[in-house]
Motif scaffolding. Structure first.
Motif, PDB file in Angstrom:
ATOM      1  N   GLY A  57       0.676  -1.104  -0.140  1.00  0.00           N
ATOM      2  CA  GLY A  57      -0.066  -0.083   0.234  1.00  0.00           C
ATOM      3  C   GLY A  57       0.686   1.122  -0.037  1.00  0.00           C
ATOM      4  N   GLU A  58       0.225   2.274  -0.502  1.00  0.00           N
ATOM      5  CA  GLU A  58       0.662   3.309  -0.571  1.00  0.00           C
ATOM      6  C   GLU A  58      -0.061   4.888  -0.796  1.00  0.00           C
ATOM      7  N   SER A  59       0.431   5.884  -0.029  1.00  0.00           N
ATOM      8  CA  SER A  59      -0.742   6.800   0.377  1.00  0.00           C
ATOM      9  C   SER A  59      -0.198   7.834  -0.890  1.00  0.00           C
ATOM     10  N   LYS A  60      -0.976   8.715  -1.337  1.00  0.00           N
ATOM     11  CA  LYS A  60      -1.039  10.157  -2.130  1.00  0.00           C
ATOM     12  C   LYS A  60       0.646  10.658  -2.010  1.00  0.00           C
ATOM     13  N   TYR A  61       1.039  11.103  -2.764  1.00  0.00           N
ATOM     14  CA  TYR A  61       1.974  12.555  -2.628  1.00  0.00           C
ATOM     15  C   TYR A  61       1.358  13.087  -1.794  1.00  0.00           C
ATOM     16  N   VAL A  62       1.384  13.902  -0.129  1.00  0.00           N
ATOM     17  CA  VAL A  62       1.348  15.435   0.371  1.00  0.00           C
ATOM     18  C   VAL A  62       2.326  16.089   0.903  1.00  0.00           C
ATOM     19  N   ASP A  63       2.268  17.109   0.292  1.00  0.00           N
ATOM     20  CA  ASP A  63       3.935  18.183   0.682  1.00  0.00           C
ATOM     21  C   ASP A  63       4.556  16.904  -0.202  1.00  0.00           C
ATOM     22  N   ASN A  64       4.801  16.644  -0.654  1.00  0.00           N
ATOM     23  CA  ASN A  64       6.713  15.871  -1.565  1.00  0.00           C
ATOM     24  C   ASN A  64       6.168  15.195  -1.092  1.00  0.00           C
ATOM     25  N   GLU A  65       5.885  14.275  -0.287  1.00  0.00           N
ATOM     26  CA  GLU A  65       6.070  13.394   0.804  1.00  0.00           C
ATOM     27  C   GLU A  65       5.157  12.172   0.194  1.00  0.00           C
ATOM     28  N   LYS A  66       5.468  11.366   0.083  1.00  0.00           N
ATOM     29  CA  LYS A  66       4.380  10.215  -0.017  1.00  0.00           C
ATOM     30  C   LYS A  66       4.629   8.810   1.549  1.00  0.00           C
ATOM     31  N   ILE A  67       4.046   7.988   2.178  1.00  0.00           N
ATOM     32  CA  ILE A  67       4.347   6.200   3.086  1.00  0.00           C
ATOM     33  C   ILE A  67       4.115   5.414   1.901  1.00  0.00           C
ATOM     34  N   VAL A  68       5.065   4.565   2.690  1.00  0.00           N
ATOM     35  CA  VAL A  68       4.702   3.459   1.512  1.00  0.00           C
ATOM     36  C   VAL A  68       4.493   1.806   2.754  1.00  0.00           C
ATOM     37  N   ILE A  69       3.527   1.683   2.560  1.00  0.00           N
ATOM     38  CA  ILE A  69       3.717   0.649   3.973  1.00  0.00           C
ATOM     39  C   ILE A  69       4.269  -0.932   2.912  1.00  0.00           C
ATOM     40  N   TYR A  70       5.353  -1.865   3.320  1.00  0.00           N
ATOM     41  CA  TYR A  70       5.802  -3.254   2.625  1.00  0.00           C
ATOM     42  C   TYR A  70       5.432  -4.081   3.348  1.00  0.00           C
ATOM     43  N   THR A  71       5.229  -5.808   3.225  1.00  0.00           N
ATOM     44  CA  THR A  71       5.836  -6.653   3.919  1.00  0.00           C
ATOM     45  C   THR A  71       7.077  -7.076   3.635  1.00  0.00           C
ATOM     46  N   ILE A  72       7.271  -7.786   5.212  1.00  0.00           N
ATOM     47  CA  ILE A  72       8.961  -8.196   5.545  1.00  0.00           C
ATOM     48  C   ILE A  72       8.866  -9.784   6.038  1.00  0.00           C
ATOM     49  N   LYS A  73       9.684 -10.068   5.498  1.00  0.00           N
ATOM     50  CA  LYS A  73       9.710 -12.446   5.770  1.00  0.00           C
ATOM     51  C   LYS A  73      11.332 -11.968   6.015  1.00  0.00           C
ATOM     52  N   GLU A  74      11.611 -12.752   7.830  1.00  0.00           N
ATOM     53  CA  GLU A  74      12.431 -12.998   7.638  1.00  0.00           C
ATOM     54  C   GLU A  74      12.107 -14.432   8.823  1.00  0.00           C
ATOM     55  N   LYS A  75      12.458 -15.286   8.317  1.00  0.00           N
ATOM     56  CA  LYS A  75      13.081 -16.515   8.721  1.00  0.00           C
ATOM     57  C   LYS A  75      11.713 -17.144   8.715  1.00  0.00           C
ATOM     58  N   LEU A  76      11.203 -17.220   9.596  1.00  0.00           N
ATOM     59  CA  LEU A  76       9.047 -17.520  10.078  1.00  0.00           C
ATOM     60  C   LEU A  76       8.503 -16.969   9.987  1.00  0.00           C
ATOM     61  N   ASN A  77       8.674 -15.398  10.475  1.00  0.00           N
ATOM     62  CA  ASN A  77       8.211 -14.276  10.429  1.00  0.00           C
ATOM     63  C   ASN A  77       8.144 -13.571   9.490  1.00  0.00           C
ATOM     64  N   ILE A  78       7.082 -12.769   9.757  1.00  0.00           N
ATOM     65  CA  ILE A  78       6.242 -11.963   8.610  1.00  0.00           C
ATOM     66  C   ILE A  78       5.441 -10.685   9.477  1.00  0.00           C
ATOM     67  N   GLY A  79       5.761  -9.886   8.756  1.00  0.00           N
ATOM     68  CA  GLY A  79       5.455  -8.258   9.354  1.00  0.00           C
ATOM     69  C   GLY A  79       5.073  -7.722   7.721  1.00  0.00           C
ATOM     70  N   VAL A  80       5.019  -5.868   8.483  1.00  0.00           N
ATOM     71  CA  VAL A  80       5.259  -5.040   7.493  1.00  0.00           C
ATOM     72  C   VAL A  80       5.615  -3.763   8.367  1.00  0.00           C
ATOM     73  N   GLY A  81       6.362  -3.506   6.943  1.00  0.00           N
ATOM     74  CA  GLY A  81       6.891  -2.009   7.635  1.00  0.00           C
ATOM     75  C   GLY A  81       6.406  -0.716   6.949  1.00  0.00           C
ATOM     76  N   THR A  82       6.882   0.176   7.462  1.00  0.00           N
ATOM     77  CA  THR A  82       6.385   1.155   6.414  1.00  0.00           C
ATOM     78  C   THR A  82       8.105   2.502   6.447  1.00  0.00           C
ATOM     79  N   ALA A  83       8.119   3.352   5.292  1.00  0.00           N
ATOM     80  CA  ALA A  83       8.824   4.150   4.304  1.00  0.00           C
ATOM     81  C   ALA A  83       8.516   5.756   4.380  1.00  0.00           C
ATOM     82  N   THR A  84       9.196   6.325   4.170  1.00  0.00           N
ATOM     83  CA  THR A  84       8.751   7.667   3.532  1.00  0.00           C
ATOM     84  C   THR A  84       9.249   7.708   2.100  1.00  0.00           C
ATOM     85  N   LEU A  85       8.831   8.048   1.272  1.00  0.00           N
ATOM     86  CA  LEU A  85       9.692   8.799   0.275  1.00  0.00           C
ATOM     87  C   LEU A  85       9.067  10.250   0.005  1.00  0.00           C
ATOM     88  N   THR A  86      10.132  11.114  -0.191  1.00  0.00           N
ATOM     89  CA  THR A  86      10.195  12.616  -0.602  1.00  0.00           C
ATOM     90  C   THR A  86      10.084  12.532  -1.931  1.00  0.00           C
TER      91      THR A  86
END
Length: 89
Positions: A57-86
């Motif tokens: 998932g990702e947001s629209k750009y707001v004030d030149n910044e976008k939030i991105v949500i991604y999946t992350i998998k390490e060994k047997l664990n699965i989770g989500v992470g967030t990042a921002t793009l400017t």
């Protein structure tokens, strides 16, 4: 005793904030350096953290910044992470 715990808590929070705001390098690029595209930024993030799977998932750009949500998998664990793009013109 409460004062001691309060002082320790404030010191711990302050240290956490200072550490979180430090400059980092991802694939030789310092935090705040620019990529030519969103795809390039995502590919470099995947190289740095091999557990990153997909953008879910990702947001629209707001004030030149976008939030991105991604999946992350390490060994047997699965989770989500967030990042921002400017975006820079």
């Amino acid at each position: 005793m409460k004062k001691l715990y309060s002082v320790l808590l404030v010191a711990l929070l302050s240290a956490s904030i200072l550490t979180a705001c430090s400059e980092t390098k991802v694939n030789g690029k310092k935090d705040g350096e620019f990529y030519s595209s969103e795809d390039e930024a995502f590919e470099n993030a995947k190289k740095e953290s091999t557990g990153i799977q997909d953008i879910i998932g990702e947001s629209k750009y707001v004030d030149n910044e976008k939030i991105v949500i991604y999946t992350i998998k390490e060994k047997l664990n699965i989770g989500v992470g967030t990042a921002t793009l400017t975006q820079n013109d």
